[in-house]
Write an enzyme that holds these catalytic residues in place. Structure first.
Site, PDB file in Angstrom:
ATOM      1  CD  GLU A 153      42.001  25.063 112.805  1.00 43.53           C
ATOM      2  OE1 GLU A 153      41.221  26.022 112.654  1.00 43.53           O
ATOM      3  OE2 GLU A 153      41.811  23.947 112.305  1.00 43.53           O
ATOM      4  NE  ARG A 175      32.266  14.748 122.650  1.00 42.82           N
ATOM      5  CZ  ARG A 175      33.342  14.260 122.046  1.00 42.82           C
ATOM      6  NH1 ARG A 175      33.574  12.958 122.032  1.00 42.82           N
ATOM      7  NH2 ARG A 175      34.177  15.093 121.436  1.00 42.82           N
ATOM      8  CE  LYS A 205      35.250  21.208 120.499  1.00 40.98           C
ATOM      9  NZ  LYS A 205      33.812  21.499 120.389  1.00 40.98           N
ATOM     10  CE  LYS A 261      35.435  22.516 124.199  1.00 40.56           C
ATOM     11  NZ  LYS A 261      34.208  22.651 123.507  1.00 40.56           N
TER      12      LYS A 261
END
Ligand code: PBG
Length: 330
Positions: free
Chosen positions: A240, A210, A200, A255
């Protein structure tokens, strides 16, 4: 190549539709799509989202009706995001594991009234914190990793207890998959799946989201650069993903989608794990705005963008266009 011409004519395989159909390498099917749903308190309530035309925040009862429609269209999964009222927000995000909280009630309600749909729940603190960050703040406003994990574990367990199918930690704390998996196992939730937002990026494409969950004002001018990844990096993603798989993630998320398909492709090459892509709010807003101006053909552009994600290596795609795409594919 040149010296083989005309023995080789690549256009030979493109010159009519049956041939193109027969040699096509990828397909996009209704089984590939997941619709995000924004949940609010109340009854029979819908709210517009300014930066996301045609997407609505919905009270649980309306969401259930909407999901029934989506099911008829063939959807396999939905991703829930709560929009938490201000009075429930605090610095620790404690509302996130309230067993009677909005998300928990939504999961239970949907599970009770709709069979055979995969419910994905977002695990992160940003809808619940007064500062809009995904973690607990330290003395110098730094995001505390290990302290945040403790809350994420409680939040995950509370979703599992409601019967959620897939827990999706989108926070980017180190080690959270391991801690969440351990507590799920300990509490006998052996089949609860973890979809880790492993790759991400700290992206500017999350702006409309948001706005949708109401964390934009709280976050203010601050960003998430100390935990979400630098968009200049590729190797970081591989580390990751490696880490999250080793800690017990079942599925990996990348993403945003469209500007990050090089990352998807590399992960697809290197790892044997299902991949989901999130076509995020900013991607939706761009296509929507251009389409509303008749600058792009919305249907064609959306189906192309989704197919390109499949080509890059996605098994499934979370997209605000899921409902439309299902209709268009019929
Ligand atoms: C929050 C979260 C975000 C998104 C999904 N979960 C925003 C963020 O990290 O600030 C973004 C989704 C979108 O833009 O559509 N943990």
């Amino acid at each position: 190549m040149k010296k083989n011409f005309p023995n080789i004519r690549l256009r030979r395989l493109r010159n009519n539709s049956p041939i193109r159909n027969l040699i096509r390498e990828n397909i996009l099917s209704p089984h590939d799509l997941i619709q995000p749903i924004f949940i609010i308190e109340g009854n029979n309530k819908t709210e517009k989202i300014k930066s996301m035309p045609d997407i609505y925040r919905m009270s649980i009862d309306i969401a259930i009706k909407e999901i029934k429609i989506l099911k008829k269209l063939g959807i396999q999964g939905i991703a829930l995001f709560p929009c938490i009222e201000k009075k429930y927000k605090d610095i620790q995000g404690t509302e996130s594991f309230n067993q009677n909280g909005l998300m928990q009630r939504a999961i239970r309600g949907i599970k009770k009234s709709i069979k055979d749909i995969a419910i994905i729940s977002d695990v992160a603190l940003d809808p619940y914190t007064v500062h809009g960050q995904d973690g607990i703040l330290g003395a110098n406003k730094e995001i505390l990793n290990d302290e945040t994990i403790e809350v994420l574990v409680k939040q995950s367990l509370s979703h599992a207890e409601c019967g959620v199918d897939i827990i999706a930690p989108s926070d980017m704390m180190d080690g959270r998959i391991k801690a969440i998996r351990k507590s799920l196992e300990k509490n006998k939730f052996i089949d609860t799946k973890i979809l880790s937002y492993a790759a991400k990026y700290s992206s500017n494409f999350y702006g409309p989201f948001r706005d949708a969950v109401g964390s934009v004002k709280n976050l203010g001018a601050l960003n998430k650069d100390t935990y979400q990844m630098d968009y200049a990096n590729k190797k970081d993603s591989m580390r990751e993903v490696e880490m999250d798989i080793s800690e017990g993630a079942d599925i990996i998320m990348i993403k945003p989608g469209m500007p990050y398909l090089d990352i998807v492709s590399k992960i697809d090459d290197l790892f044997n794990v299902p991949i989901f892509i999130y076509q995020v709010s900013g991607e939706y807003a761009m296509i929507k705005a251009a389409s509303k101006n008749n600058w792009l053909n919305e249907k064609k552009v959306v189906l192309e963008s989704l197919m390109c994600m499949k080509r890059a290596g996605a098994n499934a795609i979370i997209t605000y266009y899921a409902k439309d795409a299902l209709k268009w594919m019929k």
